[in-house]
Design a protein around this motif. Structure first.
Motif, PDB file in Angstrom:
ATOM      1  N   SER A  70       1.199  -1.131  -0.364  1.00 20.40           N
ATOM      2  CA  SER A  70      -0.035   0.456   0.432  1.00 20.40           C
ATOM      3  C   SER A  70       0.584   1.500   0.455  1.00 20.40           C
ATOM      4  O   SER A  70       1.700   1.172   0.680  1.00 20.40           O
ATOM      5  N   TYR A  72       2.551   4.678   1.171  1.00 16.09           N
ATOM      6  CA  TYR A  72       2.013   5.419   2.248  1.00 16.09           C
ATOM      7  C   TYR A  72       2.832   7.303   1.877  1.00 16.09           C
ATOM      8  O   TYR A  72       3.505   7.086   1.423  1.00 16.09           O
ATOM      9  N   ASP A  87      -2.338   3.984   2.931  1.00 12.24           N
ATOM     10  CA  ASP A  87      -3.529   4.131   2.306  1.00 12.24           C
ATOM     11  C   ASP A  87      -3.837   2.756   1.458  1.00 12.24           C
ATOM     12  O   ASP A  87      -3.568   2.538   0.973  1.00 12.24           O
ATOM     13  N   SER A  92      -6.765   7.668  -0.668  1.00 11.26           N
ATOM     14  CA  SER A  92      -6.812   8.630  -0.444  1.00 11.26           C
ATOM     15  C   SER A  92      -6.153  10.437  -0.963  1.00 11.26           C
ATOM     16  O   SER A  92      -4.776   9.029  -1.508  1.00 11.26           O
ATOM     17  N   VAL A  95      -1.958  11.701  -0.199  1.00 12.28           N
ATOM     18  CA  VAL A  95      -1.631  10.722  -0.981  1.00 12.28           C
ATOM     19  C   VAL A  95      -0.999  10.238  -2.286  1.00 12.28           C
ATOM     20  O   VAL A  95      -0.285  11.102  -2.651  1.00 12.28           O
TER      21      VAL A  95
END
Length: 100
Positions: A70, A72, A87, A92, A95
């Protein structure tokens, strides 16, 4: 003279032992995982002059399986520490706008 050179070399080597921006950002991102010790990182980079770090993190779930990487973002606070946003679902905008 050789002793002085050896002492200088040791000082240079030890100077690199402190936590850098990416190391502190990784700790902040790993904090959000179910198993922070299992954290794997890739594509870490410092973006901008404020020390913001972007990257990807992977960690284990409750069953001990890795869940996948993921994105970040980790923002440096005034005291030099970091706060991170991972995220996990790709939704998000912070991000995306900071790291893409």
């Amino acid at each position: 003279m050789k002793r002085l050179a050896l002492v200088a070399l040791a000082g240079i080597v030890l100077a690199g032992c402190g936590d850098g921006d990416i190391d502190r950002a990784r700790k902040a991102a790993a904090y959000h995982l179910k198993d922070p010790e299992s954290a794997q990182f890739r594509n870490d980079r410092v973006v901008g002059k404020d020390g913001t770090v972007c990257g990807e993190v992977n960690g284990k779930n409750s069953l001990g399986a890795y869940v996948g990487f993921s994105k970040y973002v980790a923002l440096r606070k005034d005291d030099g520490s970091y706060m991170a946003l991972v995220d996990a679902d790709g939704q998000s905008s912070l991000v995306s706008s900071t790291c893409d």
